[in-house]
Design a protein around this motif. Structure first.
Motif, PDB file in Angstrom:
ATOM      1  N   GLU A  93       0.840  -0.932  -0.058  1.00 32.05           N
ATOM      2  CA  GLU A  93      -0.156  -0.004   0.052  1.00 32.05           C
ATOM      3  C   GLU A  93       1.021   1.326   0.065  1.00 32.05           C
ATOM      4  O   GLU A  93       0.582   2.288  -0.359  1.00 32.05           O
ATOM      5  CB  GLU A  93      -0.907  -0.011   1.089  1.00 32.05           C
ATOM      6  N   ARG A  94       1.939   1.157   0.559  1.00 31.54           N
ATOM      7  CA  ARG A  94       2.896   2.469   0.615  1.00 31.54           C
ATOM      8  C   ARG A  94       3.607   2.708  -0.645  1.00 31.54           C
ATOM      9  O   ARG A  94       3.892   4.082  -1.000  1.00 31.54           O
ATOM     10  CB  ARG A  94       4.132   2.014   1.626  1.00 31.54           C
ATOM     11  N   ILE A  95       3.664   1.985  -1.502  1.00 32.60           N
ATOM     12  CA  ILE A  95       4.126   2.245  -2.994  1.00 32.60           C
ATOM     13  C   ILE A  95       3.284   2.075  -4.176  1.00 32.60           C
ATOM     14  O   ILE A  95       2.910   0.923  -4.435  1.00 32.60           O
ATOM     15  CB  ILE A  95       5.432   1.737  -3.243  1.00 32.60           C
ATOM     16  N   VAL A  96       2.637   3.288  -4.676  1.00 29.25           N
ATOM     17  CA  VAL A  96       1.825   3.133  -5.611  1.00 29.25           C
ATOM     18  C   VAL A  96       2.060   3.924  -6.764  1.00 29.25           C
ATOM     19  O   VAL A  96       2.627   5.037  -6.731  1.00 29.25           O
ATOM     20  CB  VAL A  96       0.360   3.575  -5.153  1.00 29.25           C
ATOM     21  N   VAL A  97       1.708   3.530  -7.975  1.00 31.18           N
ATOM     22  CA  VAL A  97       1.889   4.354  -9.361  1.00 31.18           C
ATOM     23  C   VAL A  97       0.545   4.178 -10.269  1.00 31.18           C
ATOM     24  O   VAL A  97       0.009   3.158 -10.366  1.00 31.18           O
ATOM     25  CB  VAL A  97       3.071   3.936 -10.177  1.00 31.18           C
ATOM     26  N   ASN A  98      -0.232   5.433 -10.266  1.00 31.77           N
ATOM     27  CA  ASN A  98      -1.399   5.291 -10.963  1.00 31.77           C
ATOM     28  C   ASN A  98      -2.363   4.523 -10.144  1.00 31.77           C
ATOM     29  O   ASN A  98      -3.008   3.783 -11.040  1.00 31.77           O
ATOM     30  CB  ASN A  98      -1.482   5.311 -12.559  1.00 31.77           C
ATOM     31  N   SER A  99      -2.626   4.525  -8.944  1.00 29.09           N
ATOM     32  CA  SER A  99      -3.569   3.876  -8.098  1.00 29.09           C
ATOM     33  C   SER A  99      -3.148   2.424  -8.234  1.00 29.09           C
ATOM     34  O   SER A  99      -4.065   1.722  -7.557  1.00 29.09           O
ATOM     35  CB  SER A  99      -4.972   4.120  -8.766  1.00 29.09           C
ATOM     36  N   GLN A 100      -2.068   1.842  -8.616  1.00 24.26           N
ATOM     37  CA  GLN A 100      -1.913   0.385  -8.596  1.00 24.26           C
ATOM     38  C   GLN A 100      -0.709   0.260  -7.537  1.00 24.26           C
ATOM     39  O   GLN A 100       0.475   0.790  -7.933  1.00 24.26           O
ATOM     40  CB  GLN A 100      -1.628  -0.077  -9.921  1.00 24.26           C
ATOM     41  N   MET A 101      -0.810  -0.727  -6.850  1.00 23.54           N
ATOM     42  CA  MET A 101       0.437  -1.003  -5.816  1.00 23.54           C
ATOM     43  C   MET A 101       1.517  -1.689  -6.563  1.00 23.54           C
ATOM     44  O   MET A 101       1.083  -2.376  -7.592  1.00 23.54           O
ATOM     45  CB  MET A 101       0.009  -1.842  -4.740  1.00 23.54           C
ATOM     46  N   ILE A 102       2.647  -1.533  -6.063  1.00 22.03           N
ATOM     47  CA  ILE A 102       3.715  -2.284  -6.791  1.00 22.03           C
ATOM     48  C   ILE A 102       3.732  -3.835  -6.526  1.00 22.03           C
ATOM     49  O   ILE A 102       2.910  -4.152  -5.313  1.00 22.03           O
ATOM     50  CB  ILE A 102       5.029  -1.916  -5.881  1.00 22.03           C
ATOM     51  N   SER A 103       3.819  -4.448  -7.168  1.00 16.43           N
ATOM     52  CA  SER A 103       3.704  -5.933  -7.483  1.00 16.43           C
ATOM     53  C   SER A 103       4.662  -6.879  -6.654  1.00 16.43           C
ATOM     54  O   SER A 103       5.749  -6.097  -6.278  1.00 16.43           O
ATOM     55  CB  SER A 103       3.479  -6.412  -8.935  1.00 16.43           C
ATOM     56  N   GLU A 104       4.399  -8.114  -6.496  1.00 23.08           N
ATOM     57  CA  GLU A 104       5.553  -8.861  -5.769  1.00 23.08           C
ATOM     58  C   GLU A 104       6.649  -9.024  -6.611  1.00 23.08           C
ATOM     59  O   GLU A 104       7.680  -9.072  -5.841  1.00 23.08           O
ATOM     60  CB  GLU A 104       4.948 -10.052  -5.173  1.00 23.08           C
ATOM     61  N   ALA A 105       6.577  -9.219  -7.782  1.00 23.94           N
ATOM     62  CA  ALA A 105       7.671  -9.495  -8.674  1.00 23.94           C
ATOM     63  C   ALA A 105       8.499  -8.283  -8.885  1.00 23.94           C
ATOM     64  O   ALA A 105       9.698  -8.209  -8.805  1.00 23.94           O
ATOM     65  CB  ALA A 105       7.105  -9.745 -10.200  1.00 23.94           C
ATOM     66  N   ALA A 116      13.795   4.187   0.115  1.00 22.53           N
ATOM     67  CA  ALA A 116      14.619   4.234  -1.013  1.00 22.53           C
ATOM     68  C   ALA A 116      14.076   3.296  -2.152  1.00 22.53           C
ATOM     69  O   ALA A 116      14.054   3.362  -3.465  1.00 22.53           O
ATOM     70  CB  ALA A 116      16.008   3.377  -0.632  1.00 22.53           C
ATOM     71  N   LEU A 117      13.583   2.115  -1.943  1.00 27.79           N
ATOM     72  CA  LEU A 117      12.642   1.379  -2.579  1.00 27.79           C
ATOM     73  C   LEU A 117      11.557   2.007  -3.596  1.00 27.79           C
ATOM     74  O   LEU A 117      11.637   1.723  -4.711  1.00 27.79           O
ATOM     75  CB  LEU A 117      11.937   0.132  -2.029  1.00 27.79           C
ATOM     76  N   ALA A 118      10.918   2.858  -2.884  1.00 28.16           N
ATOM     77  CA  ALA A 118      10.049   3.829  -3.682  1.00 28.16           C
ATOM     78  C   ALA A 118      10.492   4.684  -4.668  1.00 28.16           C
ATOM     79  O   ALA A 118      10.122   4.763  -5.636  1.00 28.16           O
ATOM     80  CB  ALA A 118       9.055   4.707  -2.571  1.00 28.16           C
ATOM     81  N   PHE A 119      11.719   5.426  -4.215  1.00 32.73           N
ATOM     82  CA  PHE A 119      12.411   6.183  -5.109  1.00 32.73           C
ATOM     83  C   PHE A 119      12.965   5.228  -6.322  1.00 32.73           C
ATOM     84  O   PHE A 119      12.895   5.840  -7.673  1.00 32.73           O
ATOM     85  CB  PHE A 119      13.515   6.851  -4.389  1.00 32.73           C
ATOM     86  N   MET A 120      13.360   4.217  -6.101  1.00 29.45           N
ATOM     87  CA  MET A 120      13.985   3.453  -7.052  1.00 29.45           C
ATOM     88  C   MET A 120      12.637   2.956  -8.059  1.00 29.45           C
ATOM     89  O   MET A 120      12.825   2.942  -9.321  1.00 29.45           O
ATOM     90  CB  MET A 120      14.460   2.158  -6.560  1.00 29.45           C
ATOM     91  N   TYR A 121      11.430   2.693  -7.551  1.00 33.58           N
ATOM     92  CA  TYR A 121      10.609   2.208  -8.320  1.00 33.58           C
ATOM     93  C   TYR A 121       9.964   3.293  -9.149  1.00 33.58           C
ATOM     94  O   TYR A 121       9.819   3.267 -10.383  1.00 33.58           O
ATOM     95  CB  TYR A 121       9.273   1.589  -7.470  1.00 33.58           C
ATOM     96  N   PHE A 122       9.880   4.472  -8.522  1.00 31.31           N
ATOM     97  CA  PHE A 122       9.398   5.619  -9.165  1.00 31.31           C
ATOM     98  C   PHE A 122      10.338   6.171 -10.345  1.00 31.31           C
ATOM     99  O   PHE A 122       9.784   6.300 -11.565  1.00 31.31           O
ATOM    100  CB  PHE A 122       9.131   6.916  -8.400  1.00 31.31           C
ATOM    101  N   ALA A 123      11.539   6.089 -10.149  1.00 31.38           N
ATOM    102  CA  ALA A 123      12.497   6.394 -11.177  1.00 31.38           C
ATOM    103  C   ALA A 123      12.479   5.025 -12.227  1.00 31.38           C
ATOM    104  O   ALA A 123      12.584   5.604 -13.440  1.00 31.38           O
ATOM    105  CB  ALA A 123      14.058   6.271 -10.666  1.00 31.38           C
TER     106      ALA A 123
END
Length: 478
Positions: free
Chosen positions: A119-131, A161-168
């Motif tokens: 729930e903490r890391i979302v892009v366009n209303s979709q949570m980051i996936s397990e993969a 840091a994971l959030a910043f990586m994912y967004f980048a």
């Protein structure tokens, strides 16, 4: 003015020249379970009862070192930074949805989570996936291990840091970043945002941030940056004085909704289509938002929505192409788990994450204004680092009966201690229970068709409730 387009020609921060740690070895985690088990082993100040709040425990240098080893992903994205005591998540979510509805790719980083870590890391209303999380954890492992020899990164630092990586990686157009604890020493306070938002300030996290509003305001003002515009809402006069002084010190232009800076008003109304709701008007030197319907209940959410609109307007002034009608459409679809959320209809059971005195006061008022009921039974549990007397004082004005229980948090106060404090404050009727399940049994036996059961006081407690009433949801291992 620099135009920020949605897909091409986007203005980006300069890429860092920092060297990325690369160790040629097999992937440390073969599956998602292994990766998250490693993450949950890290120091998590959200769980600890007593934490020293200083530059050693909450080290921005440690955070910067970790990000440097990752190639400074936070420097590759544009951001909005939102701090405050209450309403951060609501404001951040409403802003994100309005930007999405205008065609932008939007990252949203919030905390804590109710049920699932993602729930903490979302892009366009979709949570980051397990993969995707597994891939990021395999990339961050070597830098974390390198730093762990001397100064191990914490759970929240790694998550940030994971959030910043994912967004980048996702090449977002804008990231809406909510602070965790405080502001000045928060792990998110490494970004150079386009604009800063400060929501309503009140007493919370007393052991870390202090028990006076001026000390709390000072910590929140720590997110101000030189030359970066900041917007806040009407505050306690002492808090506002601190915010204005600190904005001057760091040379951050500060605006206030509901003042001569930004005209703001709201009104409560009822319609056949929307039922009880609030509409707001907000006017700035560059935009005029008229009669916008607030998607969430309560005066406090109207104030949060006004701040989100003001932040949107500031982004518009910096080059983002914003259509007001599309923004309003984006707002209409906003729902927030754990905020006046009805999880059962028979009997009616509502959950809300009010976890300080001001939030409880706002919740009781919003329920009274929007939810018809004969009597209200409140199931309440909270953590030891909260303003417990303040919360219990506010609770007495709305609860016909209180059942004290405890969550699965290590910081949870015992039901008996809560009951004793409640008796000292008001002497009203209460019961105690050892678990949420037992509390619900007691509550169900005490209510009729027109009554309401409210579960509140702790995000941990309402997270447990959400799992109980949504069988397909699994509580995160954290």
């Amino acid at each position: 003015m620099t135009k920020i387009t949605k897909k091409t020609g986007k203005k980006r921060a300069a890429r860092s020249s920092s060297k990325v740690v690369s160790i040629r070895t097999k992937k440390p985690f073969n599956n998602y379970r292994q990766a998250t088990a490693y993450l949950f082993e890290k120091t998590d100040y959200e769980k600890e009862e007593r934490v020293r709040y200083n530059v050693t425990t909450f080290s921005l240098d440690r955070m910067r070192n970790l990000l440097s080893l990752l190639g400074d992903p936070h420097a590759k994205i544009n951001t909005v930074h939102i701090a405050g005591t209450k309403g951060k998540g609501s404001t951040a979510t409403m802003l994100a949805r309005m930007l999405e509805s205008n065609g932008y790719t939007v990252g949203l980083y919030t905390s804590p989570h109710l049920v699932h870590l993602h729930e903490r890391i979302v892009v366009n209303s979709q949570m980051i996936s397990e993969a995707e999380m597994l891939g990021l954890m395999n990339r961050i492992y070597a830098p974390v291990e390198k730093l762990s020899k001397d100064d191990p990164p914490t759970f929240f630092e790694i998550m940030t840091a994971l959030a910043f990586m994912y967004f980048a990686d996702r090449k977002i157009d804008i990231g809406v970043i909510e602070t965790g604890l405080g502001g000045r020493l928060d792990s998110t306070n490494v970004i150079l945002p386009k604009v800063v938002g400060i929501t309503s300030l009140s007493i919370d996290h007393k052991l870390q941030l202090g028990d006076t509003i001026d000390r709390i305001a000072m910590e929140k003002a720590g997110v101000f940056k030189k030359g970066v515009p900041a917007i806040t809402v009407q505050q306690d006069p002492t808090a506002m004085s601190v915010l204005r002084e600190q904005a001057i010190v760091v040379k951050a232009p500060l605006s206030v909704t509901g003042s001569s800076d930004i005209d703001f008003s709201y009104r409560f109304e009822t319609s056949r289509e929307h039922g009880p709701h609030t509409r707001i008007c907000l006017t700035t030197p560059t935009s005029k938002f008229e009669h916008i319907r607030v998607p969430l209940h309560g005066k406090h959410q109207a104030i949060n929505c006004g701040l989100a609109l003001a932040l949107l307007d500031r982004l518009r002034s910096s080059g983002y192409e914003i259509d007001i009608d599309k923004a309003a459409d984006g707002l209409c679809g906003v729902t927030l788990p754990g905020r006046m959320e009805m999880v059962c209809d028979d009997p009616r059971i509502m959950i809300d994450g009010a976890h300080n005195a001001a939030s409880v006061r706002a919740l009781i008022h919003a329920i009274g204004q929007n939810i018809p009921y004969d009597s209200m039974v409140v199931i309440f549990g909270c953590n030891a680092d909260k303003d417990i007397p303040g919360m219990l004082t506010e609770l007495q004005y709305g609860a016909d009966k209180v059942i004290f229980t405890r969550s699965n948090s290590m910081k949870a106060v015992s039901p008996q201690d809560l009951a004793e404090m409640y008796t000292d404050i008001c002497g009203k009727m209460y019961q105690t229970s050892s678990s949420l399940g037992e509390a619900l049994q007691l509550a169900r036996s005490a209510v009729g068709r027109e009554d309401l059961i409210l579960i509140t006081g702790s995000f941990y407690l309402i997270g447990q409730a959400k799992v109980r009433f949504q069988p397909n949801v699994t509580l995160a291992a954290s």
